[in-house]
Design a protein around this motif. Sequence first.
Motif, short mmCIF file in Angstrom:
data_model
loop_
_atom_site.label_atom_id
_atom_site.label_comp_id
_atom_site.label_asym_id
_atom_site.label_seq_id
_atom_site.Cartn_x
_atom_site.Cartn_y
_atom_site.Cartn_z
N PRO A 94 30.93 21.65 -39.05
CA PRO A 94 31.27 22.72 -39.90
C PRO A 94 30.51 23.65 -40.22
O PRO A 94 30.87 24.82 -40.52
N ALA A 95 29.21 23.20 -40.37
CA ALA A 95 28.16 24.41 -40.82
C ALA A 95 28.23 25.37 -39.59
O ALA A 95 27.91 26.51 -40.23
N ALA A 96 28.09 24.60 -38.29
CA ALA A 96 27.67 25.77 -37.13
C ALA A 96 29.37 26.60 -37.11
O ALA A 96 29.10 27.78 -36.81
N GLN A 97 30.38 26.04 -37.29
CA GLN A 97 31.45 26.87 -37.12
C GLN A 97 31.70 28.01 -38.29
O GLN A 97 32.13 28.99 -37.76
N GLU A 98 31.25 27.61 -39.51
CA GLU A 98 31.43 28.78 -40.36
C GLU A 98 30.56 29.73 -40.29
O GLU A 98 30.75 30.80 -40.56
N ARG A 99 29.32 29.33 -39.95
CA ARG A 99 28.56 30.35 -39.65
C ARG A 99 28.69 31.25 -38.62
O ARG A 99 28.50 32.50 -38.76
N ASP A 100 29.30 30.86 -37.61
CA ASP A 100 29.82 31.72 -36.33
C ASP A 100 31.12 32.62 -37.11
O ASP A 100 30.99 33.52 -36.64
N VAL A 129 23.68 20.87 -48.17
CA VAL A 129 23.26 19.80 -47.63
C VAL A 129 22.09 18.77 -48.31
O VAL A 129 22.29 17.63 -48.12
N ALA A 130 21.09 19.62 -48.72
CA ALA A 130 20.02 18.74 -49.53
C ALA A 130 20.75 18.15 -50.73
O ALA A 130 19.84 17.55 -51.40
N PHE A 165 33.28 20.19 -52.15
CA PHE A 165 33.99 19.81 -51.06
C PHE A 165 33.24 20.12 -49.76
O PHE A 165 33.04 19.25 -48.85
N VAL A 166 32.73 21.26 -49.63
CA VAL A 166 32.13 21.69 -48.42
C VAL A 166 30.79 21.02 -48.12
O VAL A 166 30.48 20.65 -47.17
N ALA A 167 30.23 20.77 -49.29
CA ALA A 167 28.77 20.04 -49.10
C ALA A 167 28.98 18.72 -48.65
O ALA A 167 27.95 18.34 -47.80
N GLY A 168 30.02 17.95 -48.65
CA GLY A 168 30.08 16.73 -48.20
C GLY A 168 30.84 16.67 -46.69
O GLY A 168 30.81 15.82 -46.01
N MET A 169 30.88 17.96 -46.24
CA MET A 169 31.50 18.20 -44.67
C MET A 169 30.67 18.80 -43.84
O MET A 169 30.79 18.66 -42.89
N LEU A 170 29.61 19.67 -44.44
CA LEU A 170 28.97 20.48 -43.33
C LEU A 170 28.16 19.81 -42.35
O LEU A 170 27.90 20.53 -41.38
N GLU A 171 27.69 18.77 -42.66
CA GLU A 171 26.96 18.01 -41.51
C GLU A 171 27.63 17.06 -40.56
O GLU A 171 26.98 16.43 -39.78
#
Length: 257
Positions: A94-100, A129-130, A165-171
């Motif tokens: 999700p982190a890479a997808q959202e960045r793109d 993420v931290a 929510f996204v904090a728990g998904m990004l990785e």
Amino acid sequence: MGRLAGAVASCDAVVLTYDKPGCGGSPGHWTQQTMADRALEALAAVEVLRADPRCQGQPVGLLGVSQGGWASLLASAICGTDFVVSVSGPGVSPAAQERDRISRELAGLPSQEHADAMAWVDERCARLVAGEPVEGVLADQQRFAGRSWYSAVSVAYDTQEALAFVAGMLEFDPVPVLRSVTSPVLALFGGSDPLIPVTESVAAYAENLAALDGVSHGLAVFPRANHGLFVPDAAPGGNAGQLAAGVLNRPGFVGGS
């Protein structure tokens, strides 16, 4: 799944769809779910279908769209299903997808503004993420409210609830999941999808789906199709779009997610 669910049902498949927690009559709230929660929810739906007399003796699997592609793959890796159909399910985190997605949305900005925006996107991701408290991240984000790129980087990231929510998904990493799936997987992508990195996703599926005896996987990219595999309708007075030609030109399947 909207129109896609109806299209699949029109092929004489039995399709089960359900509301996310907190939507419709469903209790709870989807923003409090992890990817594992969503996968277990999908597996519960599979069991409902398997118990349905109309599905006896028929393959039952999962059809997941977008994030549902991640959830469906994880569900099948946890407890094998007869198949998985992933529609626009990213092959990256999700982190890479959202960045793109954000980077492409801001592609028209001057280079320095684009760099400033992506620097904040990267910082926000790293802090979430931290495990940094989301209220601090949100407060720092609001410092950029006057910047030309603020709306693009903050949409869906503009409340403490959304950030949590996204904090728990990004990785979430789909690659080890792909390597663990033992069911046949059909991955479908739209060539004009503005929301996910299609080339990288296709490569991830092609390189990581396990080659197993008796298991065949499939990949398809539909030119001009968007995230939902719909293409513009060029006919005067036509609908906003129609399913890309060939999407349903395969044997009917039973199931849904």
